[in-house]
Motif scaffolding. Structure first.
Motif, mmCIF file in Angstrom:
data_model
loop_
_atom_site.group_PDB
_atom_site.id
_atom_site.type_symbol
_atom_site.label_atom_id
_atom_site.label_comp_id
_atom_site.label_asym_id
_atom_site.label_seq_id
_atom_site.Cartn_x
_atom_site.Cartn_y
_atom_site.Cartn_z
ATOM 1 N N PHE A 61 4.941 10.253 -5.071
ATOM 2 C CA PHE A 61 5.279 11.408 -5.906
ATOM 3 C C PHE A 61 5.514 10.981 -7.359
ATOM 4 O O PHE A 61 5.133 11.688 -8.295
ATOM 5 N N GLU A 62 6.143 9.843 -7.533
ATOM 6 C CA GLU A 62 6.392 9.337 -8.878
ATOM 7 C C GLU A 62 5.081 9.064 -9.609
ATOM 8 O O GLU A 62 4.933 9.397 -10.796
ATOM 9 N N GLN A 63 4.122 8.454 -8.906
ATOM 10 C CA GLN A 63 2.822 8.192 -9.519
ATOM 11 C C GLN A 63 2.087 9.492 -9.834
ATOM 12 O O GLN A 63 1.396 9.597 -10.860
ATOM 13 N N MET A 64 2.235 10.485 -8.995
ATOM 14 C CA MET A 64 1.625 11.791 -9.252
ATOM 15 C C MET A 64 2.259 12.462 -10.455
ATOM 16 O O MET A 64 1.579 13.062 -11.290
ATOM 17 N N GLU A 65 3.565 12.339 -10.565
ATOM 18 C CA GLU A 65 4.278 12.907 -11.700
ATOM 19 C C GLU A 65 3.823 12.273 -13.010
ATOM 20 O O GLU A 65 3.782 12.914 -14.061
ATOM 21 N N ARG A 66 3.451 10.997 -12.942
ATOM 22 C CA ARG A 66 2.979 10.277 -14.130
ATOM 23 C C ARG A 66 1.501 10.521 -14.420
ATOM 24 O O ARG A 66 0.956 9.988 -15.387
ATOM 25 N N GLY A 67 0.835 11.286 -13.549
ATOM 26 C CA GLY A 67 -0.561 11.602 -13.772
ATOM 27 C C GLY A 67 -1.549 10.588 -13.242
ATOM 28 O O GLY A 67 -2.761 10.708 -13.482
ATOM 29 N N LYS A 68 -1.092 9.587 -12.513
ATOM 30 C CA LYS A 68 -1.994 8.553 -12.027
ATOM 31 C C LYS A 68 -2.734 8.977 -10.757
ATOM 32 O O LYS A 68 -3.772 8.408 -10.420
ATOM 33 N N PHE A 69 -2.185 9.941 -10.035
ATOM 34 C CA PHE A 69 -2.841 10.511 -8.873
ATOM 35 C C PHE A 69 -2.657 12.019 -8.905
ATOM 36 O O PHE A 69 -1.661 12.525 -9.426
ATOM 37 N N ALA A 70 -3.632 12.732 -8.338
ATOM 38 C CA ALA A 70 -3.535 14.176 -8.148
ATOM 39 C C ALA A 70 -3.673 14.470 -6.664
ATOM 40 O O ALA A 70 -4.044 13.589 -5.867
ATOM 41 N N LEU A 71 -3.395 15.712 -6.266
ATOM 42 C CA LEU A 71 -3.477 16.050 -4.854
ATOM 43 C C LEU A 71 -4.880 15.847 -4.294
ATOM 44 O O LEU A 71 -5.045 15.552 -3.107
ATOM 45 N N ASP A 72 -5.893 15.993 -5.152
ATOM 46 C CA ASP A 72 -7.264 15.820 -4.674
ATOM 47 C C ASP A 72 -7.821 14.424 -4.939
ATOM 48 O O ASP A 72 -9.008 14.167 -4.713
ATOM 49 N N SER A 73 -6.985 13.498 -5.417
ATOM 50 C CA SER A 73 -7.436 12.117 -5.606
ATOM 51 C C SER A 73 -7.713 11.484 -4.240
ATOM 52 O O SER A 73 -7.064 11.820 -3.243
ATOM 53 N N ASP A 74 -8.676 10.561 -4.206
ATOM 54 C CA ASP A 74 -9.003 9.864 -2.968
ATOM 55 C C ASP A 74 -8.275 8.528 -2.881
ATOM 56 O O ASP A 74 -8.199 7.786 -3.865
ATOM 57 N N LEU A 75 -7.757 8.227 -1.705
ATOM 58 C CA LEU A 75 -7.177 6.926 -1.406
ATOM 59 C C LEU A 75 -8.131 6.187 -0.477
ATOM 60 O O LEU A 75 -8.576 6.738 0.534
ATOM 61 N N THR A 76 -8.438 4.949 -0.792
ATOM 62 C CA THR A 76 -9.378 4.166 -0.002
ATOM 63 C C THR A 76 -8.649 3.382 1.089
ATOM 64 O O THR A 76 -7.590 2.795 0.840
ATOM 65 N N ILE A 77 -9.225 3.378 2.275
ATOM 66 C CA ILE A 77 -8.647 2.667 3.413
ATOM 67 C C ILE A 77 -9.209 1.252 3.460
ATOM 68 O O ILE A 77 -10.433 1.065 3.537
ATOM 69 N N SER A 78 -8.353 0.256 3.414
ATOM 70 C CA SER A 78 -8.780 -1.143 3.498
ATOM 71 C C SER A 78 -8.817 -1.588 4.961
ATOM 72 O O SER A 78 -8.334 -0.891 5.863
ATOM 73 N N ALA A 79 -9.356 -2.765 5.189
ATOM 74 C CA ALA A 79 -9.352 -3.327 6.544
ATOM 75 C C ALA A 79 -7.923 -3.552 7.026
ATOM 76 O O ALA A 79 -7.608 -3.343 8.204
ATOM 77 N N HIS A 80 -7.072 -3.992 6.116
ATOM 78 C CA HIS A 80 -5.668 -4.209 6.474
ATOM 79 C C HIS A 80 -5.001 -2.900 6.872
ATOM 80 O O HIS A 80 -4.274 -2.843 7.878
ATOM 81 N N ALA A 81 -5.241 -1.840 6.118
ATOM 82 C CA ALA A 81 -4.649 -0.537 6.448
ATOM 83 C C ALA A 81 -5.189 -0.023 7.775
ATOM 84 O O ALA A 81 -4.431 0.486 8.615
#
Length: 494
Positions: free
Chosen positions: A89-109
Motif C-alpha cells: 500500500f505504501e508503494q502504491m501511495e507513492r505511485g510506484k504501483f497501481a491496482l492494474d500493475s502486473d507483478l511477475t512470479i519468479s521461480a522462488h515465488a
C-alpha cells in the motif's frame, strides 16, 4: 465451520468478566512444545500445542481492555501478510504501483508451500488480484512475489518489513519472509500486532476495505475468505487469519459498532474453531466497554527506526523448513521450524483499565505516553524474564549457515547441552545462566554453565549454555523445567 458460524449468530453476548474468565481458563497456560514433522490440523489430540497470547485495545482511548501474555514472543504465521500489504500500500501511495500493475512470479515465488494460487514462473498477477488473494486465500506465492517486485528479493523485503515494524513501534517484531511460512526468526507479540492492526487502518483507510473481501473470482474459480467472523460477528470488519504448526491458530480482528472501535489479537489457538469462538467472545465482551466519544489516542505513526536489540535463543541451525505451512482451511499438513518457541512471561496481565500488574519479577514495561496500549519502547524494561535479551532477532544474510564460533569455554561440553539464548554481552549471558540455575532447582544441580562467543551476521554474540547431559532425554527434561520457570531454551548436540 458452518456449525461454528451458526453459534456465532445465536450466542448472546457474555458479560466481560465471564468472557475473560472463560478465555483464561481454557487457554492461558501454555502447553509444552513437542517436536514433530507433520500435523493434521483437524486432529484433536497429540503434538505441539502453541502457547496462547491475546490482547484487545480500545482504538479511541488507547486503553487495553484485555491482555494475556501480550509481550511474549510468538510466531505470527500468515498475519505476517498484513505487513506485506502495508508495504505494498505504501508503494502504491507513492505511485510506484497501481491496482492494474502486473507483478511477475519468479521461480522462488512459485516454489512456495501452500496455501498458494499455484502460479507458474513467468506468469503475472495484477496488484488488485494480488491483494485479494492475500486477504482471502492467504497465498504464499503471491506474498513472496509482492516482496520480490518491491525489493528485488524476499530477503531484502523482509529486512524492509522489520525496519518498518520498528518505525511503527513494533519493537519486538522481526520478519524473515513475506508470507509467514515457518522460520525461527519470524517473531512478534500480541501487543505489536495491535499496533499493526491500528496502523494499517490509520495510514491506508482507502485500501483497508480490501480486508472486508468475502470472496473473489480468479481465472475461473471463486476463492473464499478464511476469516469466518466476517459477516457473522456484529461489528467485525477484518482483518487476517494465520496458521502454522508452530504458531497455532492466529487471528487479527478489527471491529466497530455504535461509535466504538477495537482491535483484537488471538495467537496460539488450538483449532480454527476454538480460536474463532475465543475471538467472538472477546469482541462481544470488549466492544461495549470501548469509548464511544471522540478519539483521544493519536493515530499510529512512524518514527525513526529504533536501535536493533540483541538476538535471542540463537539456534545451531537456521535452515528454513519449506515443507508446507498454510492458512487455516487449505491444507492438512504444515511444517515446523524444528525449534519450538515457548517464551513464557512473568505471570502478568493488563487490567481492563489499562493498568499493568507486575508478576513475580516486578518489572514494568514503559510504554509511549501518547499510546499506552501500543508498542513499548526498545529501551523499556523487559516484561518477562530475560526479555531484554530476547526482544527480537536480527536478520542474517545467509540462514542456511550457522554462526561461526570464535572462542570456546573451559567447560568441556557433554554430548547434549541446553542453550538459553545468545546475548550481545557476556555478562548478560552469565547473568541469565545464574538466574536460570537459581530458579530451575535440582534439574540443573549437576549442570555446568558456560558461554560460547560467536560471530553471527557481523555481530559478536555470547551463547548461554548448560553442559552436563549425556542423553537427549535428560537435556530435554532439564529444558522443560526451565520453561516452567519462564525461560526459553532448547536441547541440542554439542
Amino acid at each position: 465451520m458452518r456449525s461454528v458460524v451458526g453459534r456465532f449468530r445465536t450466542t448472546p453476548a457474555l458479560p466481560a468478566a465471564l468472557a475473560a474468565a472463560a478465555v483464561l481458563t481454557a487457554l492461558a497456560a501454555p502447553a509444552e512444545a513437542r517436536r514433530g514433522r507433520h500435523h493434521h490440523h483437524h486432529a484433536s489430540g497429540g503434538g505441539y500445542n502453541p502457547p496462547y497470547a491475546a490482547m484487545v485495545v480500545d482504538v479511541k482511548s488507547g486503553k487495553t481492555l484485555h491482555a494475556v501474555n501480550e509481550d511474549a514472543l510468538r510466531h505470527p504465521a500468515s498475519i505476517t501478510k498484513v505487513m506485506t500489504l502495508y508495504m505494498l500500500f505504501e508503494q502504491m501511495e507513492r505511485g510506484k504501483f497501481a491496482l492494474d500493475s502486473d507483478l511477475t512470479i519468479s521461480a522462488h515465488a512459485a516454489a512456495q508451500a501452500p496455501s498458494k494460487l499455484g502460479l507458474r514462473p513467468g506468469q503475472t498477477i495484477s496488484v488488485e488480484d494480488a491483494i485479494k488473494s492475500i486477504v482471502t486465500k492467504s497465498a504464499n506465492d503471491v506474498a513472496c512475489a509482492i516482496g520480490e517486485n518491491i525489493a528485488g528479493s524476499e530477503e531484502r523485503f523482509a529486512q524492509m518489513m522489520t525496519a518498518k515494524a520498528h518505525a511503527l513501534g513494533m519493537s519486538r517484531t522481526h520478519y524473515a519472509n513475506a508470507s509467514g511460512l515457518p522460520d525461527p526468526d519470524q517473531l512478534t507479540t500480541a501487543r505489536d500486532l495491535t499496533v499493526l492492526a491500528r496502523a494499517i487502518q490509520d495510514r491506508f483507510p482507502h485500501y483497508y476495505r480490501y480486508f472486508q473481501t468475502r470472496s473473489f473470482a480468479f481465472r475461473g474459480r471463486v476463492i473464499g475468505n478464511h476469516n469466518h467472523l466476517l459477516g457473522n460477528v456484529q461489528g467485525v470488519d477484518g482483518i487476517k487469519t494465520g496458521y502454522t504448526r508452530d504458531s497455532g491458530f492466529n487471528l487479527m480482528t478489527a471491529a466497530k459498532s455504535e461509535g466504538r472501535q477495537i482491535v483484537a489479537i488471538v495467537l496460539g489457538g488450538k483449532s480454527g474453531g476454538s480460536r474463532d469462538r475465543i475471538m467472538a467472545d472477546l469482541v462481544r465482551s470488549s466492544l461495549p466497554r470501548a469509548y464511544a466519544g471522540a478519539r483521544q489516542a493519536p493515530a499510529v505513526t512512524e518514527v525513526a527506526e529504533r536501535a536493533r536489540p540483541a538476538v535471542v535463543a540463537d539456534a545451531v541451525s537456521r535452515t528454513r523448513t519449506q515443507v508446507a505451512s498454510a492458512d487455516d482451511e487449505d491444507v492438512e499438513t504444515t511444517g515446523t521450524t524444528g525449534e519450538p518457541l515457548e517464551l513464557m512471561p512473568s505471570r502478568a496481565t493488563t487490567t481492563p483499565g489499562g493498568t499493568w500488574k507486575p508478576g513475580p519479577q516486578g518489572v514494568s514495561p514503559s510504554l509511549p505516553k501518547a499510546a499506552q496500549a501500543y508498542a513499548g519502547s526498545s529501551s523499556a524494561q523487559a516484561p518477562f524474564p530475560g526479555a531484554s535479551k530476547t526482544v527480537a532477532r536480527m536478520a542474517s544474510a545467509e540462514r542456511d549457515e550457522p554462526p561461526k564460533a570464535v572462542t570456546g569455554s573451559r567447560v568441556v561440553p557433554t554430548a547434549w547441552v541446553i542453550q538459553l539464548g545468545a546475548m550481545d554481552d557476556e555478562t548478560k549471558a552469565r547473568s541469565m545462566l545464574s538466574e536460570a540455575r537459581a530458579k530451575a532447582g535440582g534439574s540443573l544441580s549437576k549442570a555446568a554453565p558456560y558461554t560460547v562467543k560467536v560471530e553471527h551476521g557481523g555481530t559478536t554474540l555470547y551463547r548461554a549454555r548448560f553442559s552436563g547431559f549425556a542423553e537427549q532425554d535428560s537435556a530435554q527434561d532439564a529444558c522443560t523445567a526451565l520453561k516452567r520457570s519462564g525461560f526459553s531454551c532448547f536441547a541440542t548436540r554439542s
